[in-house]
Write an enzyme that holds these catalytic residues in place. Structure first.
Site, PDB file in Angstrom:
ATOM      1  N   SER A   1      50.799 -43.040  46.700  1.00 30.27           N
ATOM      2  CA  SER A   1      52.164 -43.476  46.403  1.00 30.27           C
ATOM      3  C   SER A   1      52.206 -44.701  45.489  1.00 30.27           C
ATOM      4  O   SER A   1      51.349 -45.591  45.583  1.00 30.27           O
ATOM      5  CB  SER A   1      52.850 -43.812  47.726  1.00 30.27           C
ATOM      6  OG  SER A   1      54.017 -44.558  47.498  1.00 30.27           O
TER       7      SER A   1
ATOM      8  N   GLU B   1      54.035 -47.026  45.957  1.00 27.69           N
ATOM      9  CA  GLU B   1      54.220 -48.198  46.830  1.00 27.69           C
ATOM     10  C   GLU B   1      52.914 -48.985  46.960  1.00 27.69           C
ATOM     11  O   GLU B   1      52.926 -50.133  47.388  1.00 27.69           O
ATOM     12  CB  GLU B   1      54.733 -47.775  48.203  1.00 27.69           C
ATOM     13  CG  GLU B   1      56.185 -47.323  48.221  1.00 27.69           C
ATOM     14  CD  GLU B   1      57.203 -48.463  48.091  1.00 27.69           C
ATOM     15  OE1 GLU B   1      56.925 -49.571  48.579  1.00 27.69           O
ATOM     16  OE2 GLU B   1      58.267 -48.237  47.494  1.00 27.69           O
TER      17      GLU B   1
ATOM     18  N   TYR C   1      53.429 -49.251  55.177  1.00 31.48           N
ATOM     19  CA  TYR C   1      53.286 -47.924  54.550  1.00 31.48           C
ATOM     20  C   TYR C   1      52.370 -48.013  53.328  1.00 31.48           C
ATOM     21  O   TYR C   1      51.428 -47.232  53.183  1.00 31.48           O
ATOM     22  CB  TYR C   1      54.665 -47.392  54.141  1.00 31.48           C
ATOM     23  CG  TYR C   1      54.629 -46.174  53.244  1.00 31.48           C
ATOM     24  CD1 TYR C   1      54.394 -44.913  53.762  1.00 31.48           C
ATOM     25  CD2 TYR C   1      54.851 -46.287  51.863  1.00 31.48           C
ATOM     26  CE1 TYR C   1      54.364 -43.792  52.934  1.00 31.48           C
ATOM     27  CE2 TYR C   1      54.823 -45.178  51.034  1.00 31.48           C
ATOM     28  CZ  TYR C   1      54.580 -43.924  51.573  1.00 31.48           C
ATOM     29  OH  TYR C   1      54.552 -42.830  50.739  1.00 31.48           O
TER      30      TYR C   1
HETATM   31  P1  NAP Z   1      58.463 -36.233  54.287  1.00 28.66           P
HETATM   32  O1  NAP Z   1      59.589 -35.341  53.892  1.00 28.66           O
HETATM   33  O2  NAP Z   1      58.753 -37.466  55.064  1.00 28.66           O
HETATM   34  O3  NAP Z   1      57.410 -35.345  55.138  1.00 28.66           O
HETATM   35  C1  NAP Z   1      56.421 -35.931  55.928  1.00 28.66           C
HETATM   36  C2  NAP Z   1      55.691 -34.813  56.659  1.00 28.66           C
HETATM   37  O4  NAP Z   1      54.631 -35.389  57.433  1.00 28.66           O
HETATM   38  C3  NAP Z   1      56.566 -34.017  57.639  1.00 28.66           C
HETATM   39  O5  NAP Z   1      56.294 -32.648  57.450  1.00 28.66           O
HETATM   40  C4  NAP Z   1      56.054 -34.469  59.002  1.00 28.66           C
HETATM   41  O6  NAP Z   1      56.146 -33.515  60.012  1.00 28.66           O
HETATM   42  C5  NAP Z   1      54.584 -34.704  58.679  1.00 28.66           C
HETATM   43  N1  NAP Z   1      53.893 -35.498  59.689  1.00 28.66           N
HETATM   44  C6  NAP Z   1      54.211 -36.743  60.104  1.00 28.66           C
HETATM   45  N2  NAP Z   1      53.349 -37.145  61.060  1.00 28.66           N
HETATM   46  C7  NAP Z   1      52.465 -36.150  61.242  1.00 28.66           C
HETATM   47  C8  NAP Z   1      51.330 -35.971  62.069  1.00 28.66           C
HETATM   48  N3  NAP Z   1      50.939 -36.908  62.950  1.00 28.66           N
HETATM   49  N4  NAP Z   1      50.620 -34.815  61.987  1.00 28.66           N
HETATM   50  C9  NAP Z   1      51.023 -33.832  61.141  1.00 28.66           C
HETATM   51  N5  NAP Z   1      52.094 -33.935  60.323  1.00 28.66           N
HETATM   52  C10 NAP Z   1      52.806 -35.076  60.375  1.00 28.66           C
HETATM   53  O7  NAP Z   1      57.619 -36.670  53.004  1.00 28.66           O
HETATM   54  P2  NAP Z   1      57.711 -36.123  51.476  1.00 28.66           P
HETATM   55  O8  NAP Z   1      58.801 -36.826  50.770  1.00 28.66           O
HETATM   56  O9  NAP Z   1      57.656 -34.644  51.485  1.00 28.66           O
HETATM   57  O10 NAP Z   1      56.367 -36.710  50.876  1.00 28.66           O
HETATM   58  C11 NAP Z   1      55.138 -36.004  51.006  1.00 28.66           C
HETATM   59  C12 NAP Z   1      53.990 -36.984  50.942  1.00 28.66           C
HETATM   60  O11 NAP Z   1      54.027 -37.671  49.696  1.00 28.66           O
HETATM   61  C13 NAP Z   1      54.026 -38.075  52.017  1.00 28.66           C
HETATM   62  O12 NAP Z   1      52.700 -38.372  52.372  1.00 28.66           O
HETATM   63  C14 NAP Z   1      54.653 -39.260  51.298  1.00 28.66           C
HETATM   64  O13 NAP Z   1      54.272 -40.481  51.879  1.00 28.66           O
HETATM   65  C15 NAP Z   1      54.070 -39.069  49.905  1.00 28.66           C
HETATM   66  N6  NAP Z   1      54.866 -39.627  48.816  1.00 28.66           N
HETATM   67  C16 NAP Z   1      56.188 -39.295  48.726  1.00 28.66           C
HETATM   68  C17 NAP Z   1      56.944 -39.822  47.685  1.00 28.66           C
HETATM   69  C18 NAP Z   1      58.390 -39.459  47.532  1.00 28.66           C
HETATM   70  O14 NAP Z   1      59.080 -40.108  46.730  1.00 28.66           O
HETATM   71  N7  NAP Z   1      58.893 -38.438  48.200  1.00 28.66           N
HETATM   72  C19 NAP Z   1      56.332 -40.663  46.726  1.00 28.66           C
HETATM   73  C20 NAP Z   1      54.967 -40.934  46.847  1.00 28.66           C
HETATM   74  C21 NAP Z   1      54.236 -40.410  47.890  1.00 28.66           C
HETATM   75  P3  NAP Z   1      57.363 -33.478  61.090  1.00 28.66           P
HETATM   76  O15 NAP Z   1      58.419 -32.653  60.452  1.00 28.66           O
HETATM   77  O16 NAP Z   1      56.760 -32.843  62.291  1.00 28.66           O
HETATM   78  O17 NAP Z   1      57.801 -34.894  61.317  1.00 28.66           O
END
Ligand code: NAP
Length: 335
Positions: free
Chosen positions: A133, A135, A157
């Site tokens: 990220s 971040e 984070y």
């Molecule tokens: P998101 O919508 O918050 O999805 C997070 C996922 O992680 C959910 O499916 C959640 O499952 C799962 N999870 C959480 N704890 C877990 C555990 N202990 N074991 C297994 N699964 C678990 O995130 P996103 O926006 O799709 O982003 C995807 C990834 O990219 C993340 O790692 C995020 O930090 C990273 N990222 C995102 C952005 C952005 O702008 N969106 C930018 C940079 C990096 P549940 O449904 O069961 O909670």
């Protein structure tokens, strides 16, 4: 038929990546955690071609079982506690899932593929993608930020993501795993979680337009971010995994916009003036802020041929239109 395993399948990126991989002829497995996870049904109904497997980034044995059962060609680690604000309230859990979760998955790959710790016993058979990220750049050392920019994370984070990033690089160098890391800048969509700033704004604008809400309480909207569309960004993840050599890539648009500008466009879309409805509430301020993030995506463009397609304006319109329709439908169903 290539086989992919996606952690974080219930999240925003998990859904777009699944669709992209299914369209490209992949067999897609999605990791779901917990019992009675309500999002499981949603996945099963919306994407019946996705095969569900159970496991948790907190549980090493469950990850090893999943890797042994699925035998994936590609593993995309998207699971995380991804909401920066929550990471201050639950810093230890954030470290465990967002940071050490990546290590557990890499260990599951290393141990099940028989790598013994030397490059000779390479675990190169399974490719690994880590969702890093912007971040991690936090209190930025230079602008724009590239793969060479040092990290200075400003939240639990960001710190956890920096660990996961470096352990990915370390396993690539130590065990010859094809492990790559996408340093993605903010990416949004109508599927973004409702707690995130952008979606909170677009839902708020829709609800105020429909008379369901009078005002919108927000934190700091002076910060500037590089916002793109999630559907474009998952294509970069896939491209990285197809490169001959595993590497790290910054993925962003190269444009920064203030939160206020996002809000202005969102409210304009429903014919309102954002300043009349948005109030600042200190409870939504971060203990340590990240003022400006802007990507230098030159490497991804030159080496992967990746570029974003959806503009900032179009992204916001897409989100507002979706939320207006969804809120109106909910209201009609309630009457
Ligand atoms: P998101 O919508 O918050 O999805 C997070 C996922 O992680 C959910 O499916 C959640 O499952 C799962 N999870 C959480 N704890 C877990 C555990 N202990 N074991 C297994 N699964 C678990 O995130 P996103 O926006 O799709 O982003 C995807 C990834 O990219 C993340 O790692 C995020 O930090 C990273 N990222 C995102 C952005 C952005 O702008 N969106 C930018 C940079 C990096 P549940 O449904 O069961 O909670």
């Amino acid at each position: 038929m290539p086989r992919a395993l996606i952690t974080g399948i219930t999240g925003q990126d998990g859904s777009y990546l699944s669709e992209h991989l299914l369209a490209n002829g992949y067999e897609v497995y999605g990791l779901i955690r917990g019992q009675n996870n309500p999002k499981r049904q949603h996945i099963e109904r919306t994407w019946p071609d996705i095969k569900i497997v159970e496991g948790d980034l907190l549980d090493q044995a469950s990850l090893m079982n999943v890797i042994q059962k699925v035998k994936p060609d590609e593993v995309y680690n998207l699971a995380a506690i991804s909401f920066v604000a929550l990471s201050w309230n639950q810093p230890e859990l954030t470290g465990e899932i967002t940071g050490l979760g990546a290590l557990r998955l890499l260990e599951a790959i290393r141990l099940t593929t028989g790598a013994s710790g030397s490059r000779a016993n390479s675990a190169a058979g399974i490719k690994f993608y880590q969702a890093s990220s912007s971040e991690m750049f936090g209190k930025v050392r230079e602008t724009p930020q590239s793969e060479q920019t040092p990290f200075h994370p400003r939240s639990p984070y960001g710190v956890a993501k920096a660990y996961a990033h470096y352990i990915t690089v370390n396993y690539r160098e130590s065990y010859n795993i094809h492990a790559c890391s996408g340093i993605l800048f903010n990416h949004e969509s109508p599927r973004r979680g409702p707690e995130f700033v952008t979606r909170k704004i677009t839902i708020g604008a829709a609800r105020i337009k429909l008379g369901l809400q009078k005002e919108l309480l927000m934190g700091n909207l002076d910060t500037r971010r590089d916002w793109g569309f999630a559907g474009d960004y998952v294509k970069a993840m896939h491209l990285m995994m197809q490169a001959d050599k595993a590497d790290d890539y910054v993925i962003g648009t190269g444009e920064a916009h203030q939160g206020k500008e996002f809000a202005r466009i969102a409210f304009e879309r429903v014919g309102l003036n954002a300043e009349d409805y948005i109030k600042t509430d200190p409870q939504f301020m971060r203990p340590a802020e990240v003022d400006l993030l802007i990507a230098d995506p030159t490497k991804a463009r030159d080496e992967l041929g990746w570029k974003p397609e959806v503009s900032f304006q179009r992204l916001i319109e897409m989100m507002v239109d979706h939320d207006l329709e969804a809120e109106a439908r909910l209201q009609a169903a309630a009457v």
